[in-house]
Design a protein around this motif. Sequence first.
Motif, PDB file in Angstrom:
ATOM      1  N   ASN A 186       0.804  -1.219   0.000  1.00  0.00           N
ATOM      2  CA  ASN A 186       0.000   0.000   0.000  1.00  0.00           C
ATOM      3  C   ASN A 186       0.839   1.272   0.000  1.00  0.00           C
ATOM      4  O   ASN A 186       0.319   2.345  -0.249  1.00  0.00           O
ATOM      5  CB  ASN A 186      -0.936   0.020   1.205  1.00  0.00           C
ATOM      6  CG  ASN A 186      -2.067  -0.978   1.034  1.00  0.00           C
ATOM      7  OD1 ASN A 186      -2.405  -1.348  -0.090  1.00  0.00           O
ATOM      8  ND2 ASN A 186      -2.640  -1.431   2.136  1.00  0.00           N
ATOM      9  N   SER A 217      -1.502   4.391   1.593  1.00  0.00           N
ATOM     10  CA  SER A 217      -2.948   4.214   1.545  1.00  0.00           C
ATOM     11  C   SER A 217      -3.416   3.237   2.597  1.00  0.00           C
ATOM     12  O   SER A 217      -2.654   2.386   3.079  1.00  0.00           O
ATOM     13  CB  SER A 217      -3.370   3.751   0.145  1.00  0.00           C
ATOM     14  OG  SER A 217      -2.583   2.689  -0.277  1.00  0.00           O
ATOM     15  N   MET A 242      -6.223   7.515   0.413  1.00  0.00           N
ATOM     16  CA  MET A 242      -4.888   7.469  -0.168  1.00  0.00           C
ATOM     17  C   MET A 242      -4.238   8.833  -0.019  1.00  0.00           C
ATOM     18  O   MET A 242      -4.879   9.858  -0.245  1.00  0.00           O
ATOM     19  CB  MET A 242      -5.020   7.095  -1.653  1.00  0.00           C
ATOM     20  CG  MET A 242      -3.698   6.847  -2.327  1.00  0.00           C
ATOM     21  SD  MET A 242      -3.939   6.469  -4.066  1.00  0.00           S
ATOM     22  CE  MET A 242      -4.549   4.834  -4.003  1.00  0.00           C
TER      23      MET A 242
END
Lengths: 969, 205
Positions: free
Chosen positions: A739, A755, A764
């Motif tokens: 992420n 995120s 995000m």
Amino acid sequence: MPAVSKGDGMRGLAVFISDIRNCKSKEAEIKRINKELANIRSKFKGDKALDGYSKKKYVCKLLFIFLLGHDIDFGHMEAVNLLSSNKYTEKQIGYLFISVLVNSNSELIRLINNAIKNDLSSRNPTFMCLALHCIANVGSREMAEAFAGEIPRILVAGDTMDSVKQSAALCLLRLYRTSPDLVLMGEWTSRVVHLLNDQHMGVVTAAISLITCLSQKNPEEFKTCVSLAVSRLSRIVSSASTDLQDYTYYFVPAPWLSCKLLRLLQCYPPPEDGAVKGRLVECLETILNKAQEPPKSKKVQHSNAKNAILFEAIALIIHYDSEPNLLVRACNQLGQFLQHRETNLRYLALESMCTLASSEFSHEAVKTHIETVINALKTERDVSVRQRAADLLYAMCDRSNAKQIVAEMLSYLETADYSIREEMVLKVAILAEKYAVDYSWYVDTILNLIRIAGDYVSEEVWYRVIQIVINRDDVQGYAAKTVFEALQAPACHENMVKVGGYILGEFGNLIAGDPRSSPLVQFNLLHSKFHLCSVPTRALLLSAYIKFINLFPETKPTIQEVLRCDSQIRNSDVELQQRAVEYLKLSSIASTDVLATVLEEMPPFPERESSILAKLKKKKGPGAVSGNELEEGKREGGELNGAGERPGDSSAIGASNASTPSPSADLLGLRSAAPVSAAPPSAGSLLVDVFSEAGPAAPAAGANDDGFLSSAPPSVVSEDPAPPLPESDELLNKFVCKNNGVLFENQLLQIGVKSEYRQNLGRMYLFYGNKTSVQFVNFTTTVSCPGELQSQLNVQLKPVDPLVEGGAQVQQVINIECLTVFSDAPLLNIKFRYGGALQNLTLKLPVAINKFFQPTEMSSHDFFQRWKQLSQPQQEAQKIFKANHAMDTEVLKAKLLGLGTALLEKVDPNPDNFVCAGVIQTKAQQVGCLLRLEPNAQAQPGEQMYRLTLRSSKDTVAKRLCELLAEQF
Amino acid sequence: MIKAILIFNNHGKPRLIRFYQYFAEDMQQQIIRETFHLVSKRDDNVCNFLEGGSLIGGSDYKLIYRHYATLYFVFCVDSSESELGILDLIQVSVIIVNVCFHVQVFVETLDKCFENVCELDLIFHMDKVHYILQEVVMGGMVLETNMNEIVAQVELQNRMEKSEGGLSAAPARAVSAVKNMNLPEIPRNINIGDINIKVPSLSPF
């Protein structure tokens, strides 16, 4: 001899054809054909099986109907049945139908292959030939798979009949062309080459086509064919005209085979073996000598056959390009043909001379024919021949005769056929540039070109003349004066207006001293053309006007008046309106200093290959403009432009990579070179200051300023989001199992991502880092969801500061809501100005469906029960792929956890396998997914493979996840 | 390589078409129309070569053609063929067609009566003309250029055709009559428990 007697044919067929011929109208014909088709269809479908004769007759009728242009969508099966008939005539028509009407990917190929197999093994030469013909005509891959092994055997077997050998050779050639990987010549190579020595000339004729093709692809393995070909050729050339009996055609021994032998030799360099080479040179000399002998027959066939060999011999001499003596003789021979009364020979002579002109040994000799060629251009009745003459003039042009040739080509252009005008224009433009010694001549030539054939002058041509004028100080005044004069003509071509607008906008001051071309006169002249021009030209003229205000302050009131009038400032075309508004504002607000900086003269263009040459090359296809010529063009072009590397160019080009690629930008080089020096960073920010005072119009104007900074044609200005970067998919793949990380980086900008996801929601953070020391202005980002993604994903963007200081980082928050399952990624477009140049790039936002996984723990029993429940084919997606990384268990586990699923231990009976389970949360539904990854860790590194299987309650999900994951391991 | 042989009359009606590279049917018709358009507007005494049409392969291809009284013979070829060679080949083909249809004695009359070709021959014997061309060109390459050899092959075909016609056709008819009798359907799949035995599919009678 017994002629084909008409009584033998099929009566029904003859009646049908007569009926068609008697039809008075197209409608009647179609009616008759439809009736016949219905009849045949019912016959084929009927219960009563047809006898061979009827099938043959109907298939033949279908062939005739097909010839008339009607699609035939049935009868294939009947034709295939005919193949297995033991009657020759039925088999024959079956094969004919299939050769004409069955394409290589038909489903019937397997049945056809069966029939062919039977005929090939029948040992009946006639049947074998029919089968080989069929393979050669259809030539599908399945056929290659079935017969590629068999046919070489037939070809070289000692007991094969000559006629079968001939067919086998060409059949093999066809298969080699369609499926070279399946035709393995290895063990046959030498025996195939030795077919050149075959007793039967027909076998040699067929085999040589095969050998030529194989030699082109594998010259090393087949090079023994050179000496065999030379000796065969030598035997033919030195034979008396009666020696070869049937293969003598109008007193010429074996002309076709001689041509083919000479073609084969063109696949190779001159023979190294002195004896072979001597023999070959002797052959070539004999052929040249024979051309001078009195003809043995007055028939045109005799001279055709003789000259066919002669032209191939000359082609070989040119190919070798090493025997000055032969080259000059060839040139003289072609010179004779240039004046021959046979049009065909004149055509071929012009064509061959074109290649001869590029040889250093014969270039001068070719040049001696210039008058004849010019005459051909003027007087030939046939456009094909005139075209060849124009090609030859282009090829023989050099510094010594350029002026003459260009002048002739220009005068020919006035009456030239429409079909070849554009090419002629390109050629004139290239020659004028390549051989220009003084640039006033070059400018005159191009302006003449626009005057004579303006419609055929492509953008490349007029861009080029502007590039050259801008890069050469010594020609600018002359160019301004000449375009000014050319514009005086009551009707002048729009391309002339473009060139005129651009050049006067840049260099009008150089002729402003003369009262006859005072600033106002210049402006009025340009503006008198304005209303007749298209939008792009008018936009260019508006840019010229603002440049006028800078060059000649006294024109300011007049021009402002023009800009202010309704037809400009309220023009329905948004580009024109915007320019009018901006230019008007700029001219009234900016100080003279600012104006002078913003509207500075264009900097020289970076040196580049002539785009015209590239265009001609594209037009003529590869090979038409020799590589040699291109290099020369490049070299000469460089000389001509005279502009060395400019400081700052390299950085400008680097920056331009990120901006929208636009074809015209590439040609004029506006984006790469202009903004940097026309608007150095300081000027860029100055400009923004100007506009920030200007009120509501400011943002739009600021975003579009390079349009007039470079006074570019408006097509260059593109504010549309750029297409996604080619690497954006790859960038996306990095974020499937994680992420956080760096999403993108170039010399200017770095974008980082963090995120987090919960249920069907995600947040995000994007971090934009300015890597330079200069600020980014007008920094804007937008996210778009193309197509159906719009209804699947809800993406909200928090605004971001439009100014990013050098070295600073700004943060942007994006909220994401998953409404239902989706497969594409949203597009993130980033635009900003760096030093005045617009940067425009589009990436994919790293959001994939797996981000919304909730891990689900379950027992082995549950897992397999659910696995079985999801057993419909569309619920499963599977991929077997090579491992890209080492098979490290811990890394794999981390990746699978990163995917968002639960990694289930002790579920799969095989401890090496991984199984996972999870539920995808969307607003509309929840989708359960099961995953199984099976590595074959025991295999050698490099051969390690995975089998990945996904099952999910929604079919698209399994497929999408499978695609995403297959890239990860 | 020869990409296609197109024969059409002065009005553009195709009389024989043979493609050696796959083109879909409608493309074939377009190519014929384009080619007719290109050659039909040319005078008879201009040269016999012109740059290929846009459809069949662009500038590497040439059309080499001959115009007889009512027919155009057009060969679409790539640059690997000799233009004059192909021109002769067209002439050879026409001579052979004439020989096969009309002439009892061949060699002596060669020079006299082959400057032309009869359109009706092509219309009513399209299949025969195909067979004759097949002896000259195969899969786009030239198979044989010797006229005597080609004529001999065609003659052989004719003899075989003759021997199959007439009386010899009778037994074949008898065979087909037998085949037409209603035979019970042959089962294609025979199930024995779980084992599936596939009977090879027999060609329908």
